[in-house]
Design an enzyme around this catalytic site. Structure first.
Site, PDB file in Angstrom:
ATOM      1  N   PRO A  90       0.812  -1.213   0.000  1.00 55.00           N
ATOM      2  CA  PRO A  90       0.000   0.000   0.000  1.00 55.00           C
ATOM      3  C   PRO A  90       0.851   1.271   0.000  1.00 55.00           C
ATOM      4  O   PRO A  90       0.342   2.358  -0.268  1.00 55.00           O
ATOM      5  CB  PRO A  90      -0.814  -0.102   1.304  1.00 55.00           C
ATOM      6  CG  PRO A  90      -0.769  -1.551   1.669  1.00 55.00           C
ATOM      7  CD  PRO A  90       0.558  -2.043   1.198  1.00 55.00           C
ATOM      8  N   GLU A 117       3.462  -8.465   8.508  1.00 57.09           N
ATOM      9  CA  GLU A 117       3.577  -7.006   8.623  1.00 57.09           C
ATOM     10  C   GLU A 117       4.451  -6.431   7.514  1.00 57.09           C
ATOM     11  O   GLU A 117       4.660  -5.225   7.459  1.00 57.09           O
ATOM     12  CB  GLU A 117       4.135  -6.622  10.002  1.00 57.09           C
ATOM     13  CG  GLU A 117       3.273  -7.084  11.165  1.00 57.09           C
ATOM     14  CD  GLU A 117       1.808  -6.676  11.017  1.00 57.09           C
ATOM     15  OE1 GLU A 117       1.545  -5.474  10.875  1.00 57.09           O
ATOM     16  OE2 GLU A 117       0.941  -7.579  11.035  1.00 57.09           O
ATOM     17  N   ARG A 154      -1.205  -9.224 -20.948  1.00 52.82           N
ATOM     18  CA  ARG A 154      -2.063  -8.864 -22.087  1.00 52.82           C
ATOM     19  C   ARG A 154      -1.283  -8.154 -23.185  1.00 52.82           C
ATOM     20  O   ARG A 154      -1.678  -8.181 -24.346  1.00 52.82           O
ATOM     21  CB  ARG A 154      -3.211  -7.961 -21.637  1.00 52.82           C
ATOM     22  CG  ARG A 154      -4.289  -8.687 -20.829  1.00 52.82           C
ATOM     23  CD  ARG A 154      -5.463  -7.773 -20.502  1.00 52.82           C
ATOM     24  NE  ARG A 154      -6.203  -7.370 -21.686  1.00 52.82           N
ATOM     25  CZ  ARG A 154      -6.124  -6.194 -22.272  1.00 52.82           C
ATOM     26  NH1 ARG A 154      -5.348  -5.249 -21.778  1.00 52.82           N
ATOM     27  NH2 ARG A 154      -6.825  -5.929 -23.360  1.00 52.82           N
ATOM     28  N   ASP A 169      -7.463  -0.810 -26.898  1.00 50.81           N
ATOM     29  CA  ASP A 169      -8.390  -0.959 -25.779  1.00 50.81           C
ATOM     30  C   ASP A 169      -8.814   0.414 -25.283  1.00 50.81           C
ATOM     31  O   ASP A 169      -7.986   1.304 -25.124  1.00 50.81           O
ATOM     32  CB  ASP A 169      -7.692  -1.732 -24.654  1.00 50.81           C
ATOM     33  CG  ASP A 169      -8.643  -2.023 -23.520  1.00 50.81           C
ATOM     34  OD1 ASP A 169      -8.602  -1.276 -22.526  1.00 50.81           O
ATOM     35  OD2 ASP A 169      -9.419  -2.969 -23.635  1.00 50.81           O
TER      36      ASP A 169
END
Ligand code: J9Q
Length: 245
Positions: A90, A117, A154, A169
Site C-alpha cells: 500500500p 507485517e 495482455r 483498448d
C-alpha cells in the site's frame, strides 16, 4: 517477451489461478514464461523459517531478508539481467495501465509477494519498483502480483488473440467501454438500442463513441484529462458538456 518469477510462501495461491483461463493457455503454448518460486526453498534452517519478530517489538511477524536475497540471486543467475524487482504494498505508487504497457517491454520481472507485517526494509535495496494496486488492506501480496501479471501479460505478443484490440483498448485510450449487447433484441421491455440493429456502421461507430464519452464523463471524468480523443470525439464531448450545463 519478459520472463516472470513470482516469489511467495503460498505457491498454490499463484499456481492455481494461473492454471486456468487465458494466462493458463498462454503458459501452455509457451507464449508466457512464469516460474513460481517458494520462498521456503531459499531458507537454510531445518524448519524453513521465513519470518521473525520485529526489532523494537510490536505485533505480527516480518519476512526475513536472507531467503529473499537468495531467491533473487538464484533468479538472476537463471534468467540473467537486468532484473526488475517489483514489490507490491500500500506504500507503493499506484499501478496503472501505462505501467502494464511499460513493464511488458522489460526482460525479466520478479514479483515479490509480502505477508504478515511486511518485509525487512533492507529488501528495498534490491527492489526497483514498489507498486500499489489500490487503497485497501489485503492479507498478502499474492493477489496484487496476479493483478499486475495479468495486466502486463495482455501486452505480451501471443497471449491475447487480437493484438490490435489490446493496443486500442478503450481504457488504454483513457475512455470507459461503450455498452455491449447480444441477442435477443428484446427481453420484455428491455430493448437493444435500434441503431445497433440498423446495419449502419457509420452511425453505430458514432453512437459507441458518444456512449463511451457519456459514461466516462458521468463516472470517471478524471480519465478525460489524459484521454487521446480524435476530432469527432472532441466534438461529441463538447456537445455532451453543453447538454450537462
Ligand atoms: C501486500 N495490502 O495493497 C494494495 N496494493 C498492494 C497491497 C498489498 C497489501 C498487503 C500485502 C500488498
Amino acid at each position: 517477451m519478459p520472463t516472470f518469477d513470482i516469489v511467495t510462501i503460498f505457491p498454490a495461491m499463484i499456481e492455481q489461478p494461473l492454471a486456468a483461463g487465458i494466462l493458463g493457455r498462454a503458459i501452455d503454448r509457451g507464449a508466457l514464461d512464469v516460474i513460481v518460486r517458494d520462498l521456503r526453498d531459499f531458507t537454510t534452517d531445518r524448519h524453513r523459517v521465513v519470518d521473525d519478530q520485529p526489532y523494537g517489538g510490536g505485533p505480527g511477524m516480518v519476512l526475513k531478508p536472507e531467503p529473499i536475497f537468495r531467491a533473487l540471486d538464484a533468479t538472476a543467475a537463471e534468467r540473467g539481467t537486468p532484473l526488475t524487482v517489483i514489490m507490491t504494498s500500500p506504500q507503493g505508487r499506484r499501478f496503472a495501465q501505462a505501467d502494464a504497457q511499460r513493464l511488458a517491454g522489460l526482460a525479466h520481472i520478479v514479483l515479490l509477494c509480502g505477508r504478515y507485517e511486511g518485509f525487512d526494509d533492507r529488501v528495498r535495496e534490491r527492489v526497483t519498483e514498489e507498486l500499489s494496486i489500490g487503497d485497501y488492506v489485503l492479507t498478502g501480496g499474492e493477489l496484487p502480483a496476479l493483478v499486475i501479471l495479468d495486466a502486463v501479460a495482455r501486452f505480451v505478443p501471443g497471449v491475447v488473440g487480437d493484438e490490435q484490440s489490446v493496443a486500442e483498448d478503450s481504457f488504454s485510450r483513457g475512455l470507459l467501454d461503450f455498452p455491449q449487447f447480444t441477442r435477443p433484441p428484446a427481453i420484455g421491455d428491455l430493448r437493444v438500442p435500434d441503431v445497433l440493429l440498423s446495419g449502419n456502421h457509420a452511425e453505430i461507430r458514432r453512437w459507441r463513441k458518444r456512449a463511451a464519452l457519456e459514461r466516462t464523463l458521468e463516472r470517471r471524468p478524471d480519465l478525460l484529462t489524459g484521454a487521446s480523443l480524435d476530432e469527432e470525439e472532441q466534438e461529441i464531448l463538447k456537445e455532451l458538456r453543453h447538454e450537462r450545463d
